[in-house]
Enzyme design. Sequence first.
Site, PDB file in Angstrom:
ATOM      1  N   ASP A  80       0.837  -1.111   0.077  1.00  0.00           N
ATOM      2  CA  ASP A  80      -0.133  -0.198   0.273  1.00  0.00           C
ATOM      3  C   ASP A  80       1.043   1.372   0.207  1.00  0.00           C
ATOM      4  OD1 ASP A  80      -2.252   1.641   0.830  1.00  0.00           O
ATOM      5  OD2 ASP A  80      -1.085   1.647   2.619  1.00  0.00           O
ATOM      6  N   ASP A  97      -0.211   5.048   0.825  1.00  0.00           N
ATOM      7  CA  ASP A  97      -0.638   6.144   1.926  1.00  0.00           C
ATOM      8  C   ASP A  97      -0.453   5.503   3.190  1.00  0.00           C
ATOM      9  OD1 ASP A  97      -2.308   7.484  -0.506  1.00  0.00           O
ATOM     10  OD2 ASP A  97      -0.536   8.539   0.240  1.00  0.00           O
TER      11      ASP A  97
HETATM   12  C1  XBP Z   1      -4.979   6.325   0.953  1.00  0.00           C
HETATM   13  C2  XBP Z   1      -6.426   6.933   0.509  1.00  0.00           C
HETATM   14  C3  XBP Z   1      -6.130   7.981  -0.701  1.00  0.00           C
HETATM   15  C4  XBP Z   1      -5.535   9.193  -0.073  1.00  0.00           C
HETATM   16  C5  XBP Z   1      -5.840  10.675  -0.494  1.00  0.00           C
HETATM   17  O1  XBP Z   1      -4.672   5.406  -0.147  1.00  0.00           O
HETATM   18  O2  XBP Z   1      -7.261   6.520   0.680  1.00  0.00           O
HETATM   19  O3  XBP Z   1      -7.460   8.317  -0.778  1.00  0.00           O
HETATM   20  O4  XBP Z   1      -5.998   9.281   1.412  1.00  0.00           O
HETATM   21  O5  XBP Z   1      -5.278  10.462  -1.788  1.00  0.00           O
HETATM   22  P1  XBP Z   1      -3.897   4.062   0.094  1.00  0.00           P
HETATM   23  P2  XBP Z   1      -6.256  10.930  -3.265  1.00  0.00           P
HETATM   24  O6  XBP Z   1      -3.560   3.877   1.706  1.00  0.00           O
HETATM   25  O7  XBP Z   1      -4.679   2.982  -0.315  1.00  0.00           O
HETATM   26  O8  XBP Z   1      -2.745   4.304  -0.449  1.00  0.00           O
HETATM   27  O9  XBP Z   1      -6.922  12.249  -2.745  1.00  0.00           O
HETATM   28  O10 XBP Z   1      -5.353  10.981  -4.487  1.00  0.00           O
HETATM   29  O11 XBP Z   1      -7.338   9.643  -3.218  1.00  0.00           O
HETATM   30 MG    MG Z   2      -2.885   3.368   3.365  1.00  0.00          MG
END
Ligand code: XBP
Ligand code: MG
Length: 225
Positions: free
Chosen positions: A11, A13
């Site tokens: 993953d 973020d």
């Molecule tokens: C995390 C998310 C993303 C980010 C914001 O993604 O849910 O929506 O919070 O990015 P992951 P965007 O943990 O699956 O990597 O505004 O581009 O959605």
């Molecule tokens: Mg994440």
Amino acid sequence: MTGRLDALIFDVDGTLAETEEVHRQAFNQAFAEFGLPWVWDVPLYRRLLTVAGGRERIRAFAGPQGLPVDLDILHRRKAQIYTARVAAGEVALRPGVAALLAEARAGGLRLAIATTTSRANVVALLDAVGGQADGFELLVCGEDVAAKKPDPAVYHQVLERMGLPAAACLAIEDSPNGIMAARAAGLEVVATPSLFTTGNDFTGALAVLDGLAGVGVENLRTLRR
Ligand code: XBP
Ligand code: MG
């Protein structure tokens, strides 16, 4: 469970890097630029993160009264703000991630990304950290699937495009949505809670680790046995 481990699927973020504070600030700056009287403070953002996807998060927050501005234009501006701050070096990989990626590459483990965030955001992060995050053969991002986490679509697409069975892979995630998505795709998943997800329910994870500092491939293989 066989001991076979061919690939690690990360993953982004909260897992590769603590990005959500910069996301949160980017949302707030975009809201201000568009004259929206919204400020997502940390406690509120923690709650809003249960909605995967920035567009979806804004829409969920706006609620039934809808948005007084074009959602795509607003979210694109947020992404511009976010990627500029990442490119300026505001986000680093979490402790242990670079070393684990390097060991995985050296050991012939395949690497992929399965994320809800936008592709531009992932590329900005990988560019910003340079060679530390080399070796990802595949990025499957929010734009690539019709349904975001906790739907398993992003993980199904990674497995299909890598030509690997779920049993040969291990996912690494920071959030309950991510764990549910990985498990629904049949993957074992290790949780590394982040600043915005610590304290959540990580049921389904093979293990819940404080982070990846000092965690090597052999540790992950052992967890999988
Ligand atoms: C995390 C998310 C993303 C980010 C914001 O993604 O849910 O929506 O919070 O990015 P992951 P965007 O943990 O699956 O990597 O505004 O581009 O959605
Ligand atoms: Mg994440």
